[in-house]
Design a protein around this motif. Structure first.
Motif, PDB file in Angstrom:
ATOM      1  N   ALA A   1       9.553  11.459  -2.064  1.00  0.00           N
ATOM      2  CA  ALA A   1       9.554  10.058  -1.659  1.00  0.00           C
ATOM      3  C   ALA A   1       8.128   9.556  -1.510  1.00  0.00           C
ATOM      4  O   ALA A   1       7.243  10.290  -1.061  1.00  0.00           O
ATOM      5  CB  ALA A   1      10.299   9.901  -0.326  1.00  0.00           C
ATOM      6  N   ALA A   2       7.918   8.308  -1.894  1.00  0.00           N
ATOM      7  CA  ALA A   2       6.632   7.641  -1.698  1.00  0.00           C
ATOM      8  C   ALA A   2       6.727   6.854  -0.402  1.00  0.00           C
ATOM      9  O   ALA A   2       7.667   6.090  -0.197  1.00  0.00           O
ATOM     10  CB  ALA A   2       6.339   6.702  -2.862  1.00  0.00           C
ATOM     11  N   VAL A   3       5.743   7.057   0.484  1.00  0.00           N
ATOM     12  CA  VAL A   3       5.690   6.322   1.750  1.00  0.00           C
ATOM     13  C   VAL A   3       4.758   5.138   1.544  1.00  0.00           C
ATOM     14  O   VAL A   3       3.635   5.288   1.058  1.00  0.00           O
ATOM     15  CB  VAL A   3       5.197   7.221   2.897  1.00  0.00           C
ATOM     16  N   ALA A   4       5.248   3.952   1.894  1.00  0.00           N
ATOM     17  CA  ALA A   4       4.466   2.732   1.672  1.00  0.00           C
ATOM     18  C   ALA A   4       4.638   1.765   2.832  1.00  0.00           C
ATOM     19  O   ALA A   4       5.585   1.865   3.616  1.00  0.00           O
ATOM     20  CB  ALA A   4       4.908   2.066   0.365  1.00  0.00           C
ATOM     21  N   ILE A   5       3.715   0.808   2.908  1.00  0.00           N
ATOM     22  CA  ILE A   5       3.804  -0.290   3.873  1.00  0.00           C
ATOM     23  C   ILE A   5       4.516  -1.420   3.150  1.00  0.00           C
ATOM     24  O   ILE A   5       4.069  -1.855   2.089  1.00  0.00           O
ATOM     25  CB  ILE A   5       2.397  -0.769   4.320  1.00  0.00           C
ATOM     26  N   SER A   6       5.624  -1.897   3.702  1.00  0.00           N
ATOM     27  CA  SER A   6       6.335  -2.984   3.023  1.00  0.00           C
ATOM     28  C   SER A   6       6.176  -4.327   3.737  1.00  0.00           C
ATOM     29  O   SER A   6       6.409  -5.364   3.138  1.00  0.00           O
ATOM     30  CB  SER A   6       7.815  -2.646   2.854  1.00  0.00           C
ATOM     31  N   ALA A   7       5.792  -4.317   5.006  1.00  0.00           N
ATOM     32  CA  ALA A   7       5.563  -5.572   5.741  1.00  0.00           C
ATOM     33  C   ALA A   7       4.604  -5.296   6.894  1.00  0.00           C
ATOM     34  O   ALA A   7       4.563  -4.194   7.429  1.00  0.00           O
ATOM     35  CB  ALA A   7       6.880  -6.131   6.279  1.00  0.00           C
ATOM     36  N   GLY A   8       3.841  -6.306   7.257  1.00  0.00           N
ATOM     37  CA  GLY A   8       2.904  -6.158   8.360  1.00  0.00           C
ATOM     38  C   GLY A   8       1.757  -5.235   7.988  1.00  0.00           C
ATOM     39  O   GLY A   8       1.404  -5.095   6.820  1.00  0.00           O
ATOM     40  N   ARG A   9       1.174  -4.602   9.003  1.00  0.00           N
ATOM     41  CA  ARG A   9       0.034  -3.700   8.790  1.00  0.00           C
ATOM     42  C   ARG A   9       0.266  -2.419   9.590  1.00  0.00           C
ATOM     43  O   ARG A   9       0.764  -2.473  10.704  1.00  0.00           O
ATOM     44  CB  ARG A   9      -1.262  -4.373   9.222  1.00  0.00           C
TER      45      ARG A   9
ATOM     46  N   THR B   1       0.842  -1.196   0.000  1.00  0.00           N
ATOM     47  CA  THR B   1       0.000   0.000   0.000  1.00  0.00           C
ATOM     48  C   THR B   1       0.876   1.244   0.000  1.00  0.00           C
ATOM     49  O   THR B   1       1.739   1.397   0.860  1.00  0.00           O
ATOM     50  CB  THR B   1      -0.910   0.032   1.238  1.00  0.00           C
ATOM     51  N   VAL B   2       0.662   2.119  -0.977  1.00  0.00           N
ATOM     52  CA  VAL B   2       1.360   3.402  -1.015  1.00  0.00           C
ATOM     53  C   VAL B   2       0.464   4.400  -0.307  1.00  0.00           C
ATOM     54  O   VAL B   2      -0.681   4.613  -0.685  1.00  0.00           O
ATOM     55  CB  VAL B   2       1.652   3.850  -2.459  1.00  0.00           C
ATOM     56  N   CYS B   3       0.994   5.006   0.753  1.00  0.00           N
ATOM     57  CA  CYS B   3       0.199   5.901   1.600  1.00  0.00           C
ATOM     58  C   CYS B   3       0.193   7.341   1.130  1.00  0.00           C
ATOM     59  O   CYS B   3      -0.741   8.080   1.413  1.00  0.00           O
ATOM     60  CB  CYS B   3       0.724   5.841   3.031  1.00  0.00           C
ATOM     61  N   GLY B   4       1.218   7.762   0.452  1.00  0.00           N
ATOM     62  CA  GLY B   4       1.293   9.142   0.002  1.00  0.00           C
ATOM     63  C   GLY B   4       2.728   9.543  -0.271  1.00  0.00           C
ATOM     64  O   GLY B   4       3.639   8.706  -0.262  1.00  0.00           O
ATOM     65  N   GLU B   5       2.914  10.822  -0.505  1.00  0.00           N
ATOM     66  CA  GLU B   5       4.236  11.356  -0.835  1.00  0.00           C
ATOM     67  C   GLU B   5       4.672  12.373   0.204  1.00  0.00           C
ATOM     68  O   GLU B   5       3.847  13.067   0.780  1.00  0.00           O
ATOM     69  CB  GLU B   5       4.202  12.036  -2.208  1.00  0.00           C
ATOM     70  N   ILE B   6       5.972  12.444   0.413  1.00  0.00           N
ATOM     71  CA  ILE B   6       6.536  13.450   1.304  1.00  0.00           C
ATOM     72  C   ILE B   6       7.791  14.027   0.660  1.00  0.00           C
ATOM     73  O   ILE B   6       8.381  13.414  -0.235  1.00  0.00           O
ATOM     74  CB  ILE B   6       6.890  12.882   2.702  1.00  0.00           C
ATOM     75  N   GLN B   7       8.188  15.196   1.120  1.00  0.00           N
ATOM     76  CA  GLN B   7       9.411  15.830   0.653  1.00  0.00           C
ATOM     77  C   GLN B   7      10.443  15.753   1.773  1.00  0.00           C
ATOM     78  O   GLN B   7      10.309  16.442   2.780  1.00  0.00           O
ATOM     79  CB  GLN B   7       9.158  17.290   0.283  1.00  0.00           C
ATOM     80  N   PRO B   8      11.444  14.896   1.617  1.00  0.00           N
ATOM     81  CA  PRO B   8      12.506  14.864   2.631  1.00  0.00           C
ATOM     82  C   PRO B   8      13.236  16.207   2.655  1.00  0.00           C
ATOM     83  O   PRO B   8      13.125  16.998   1.714  1.00  0.00           O
ATOM     84  CB  PRO B   8      13.431  13.739   2.150  1.00  0.00           C
TER      85      PRO B   8
END
Length: 154
Positions: free
Chosen positions: A82-90, A68-75
């Motif tokens: 950057a795209a913030v996503a869930i890579s494992a678990g919930r 799941t891609v949650c959204g974008e942020i600017q480091p």
């Protein structure tokens, strides 16, 4: 926290069970000879026979799963989006985005060359610029079995 959740869940189930067992009010029979069309009655709030209203548990954020891609942020700095996503678990997407926004703040204390920091219970670390250029992964945060990532958007 778990016992509070169980208590709240039990209270909701008890309330639902009590409501399901209450008979519906029946209209009084009317005689056909005296029956006339009547105006709809205004509904008044019903008094609760059980006492004050029960407190509803606050809604829990929905948890997203891997991929799941949650959204974008600017480091910080001139880094790429950057795209913030869930890579494992919930995890909850709102929490994932807040975690990375807080982690990337200059006020958040970080340790070592990987910038290790704990943010809201999440243990976060970043790749070096060279590694991020190769892998596309800027940072990773872990909490229990859940892992959230911030990846370079090409």
């Amino acid at each position: 926290m778990r016992s509070r959740l169980v208590a709240c869940t039990s209270a909701v189930l008890l309330c639902l069970t009590g409501c399901a067992n209450r008979p519906e009010p029946q209209a009084a029979p009317s005689s056909p000879a005296t029956s006339a069309p009547s105006a709809p009655a205004a509904s008044a709030p019903a008094a609760s026979p059980a006492g004050p209203p029960t407190r509803r548990p606050s809604p829990r954020p929905s948890l997203a799963g891997p991929g799941t891609v949650c959204g974008e942020i600017q480091p910080p700095g001139d880094g790429p989006m950057a795209a913030v996503a869930i890579s494992a678990g919930r995890a909850a997407c709102g929490e994932a985005l807040r975690t990375f926004r807080t982690y990337y703040r200059s006020q958040t204390p970080k340790q070592g060359s990987a910038g290790v920091a704990t943010v809201g219970g999440w243990l976060c670390a970043s790749n070096s610029a060279a590694q991020a250029n190769v892998s596309g992964r800027l940072s990773t945060c872990r909490k229990g079995t859940a892992r959230i990532v911030a990846d370079v958007i090409p």
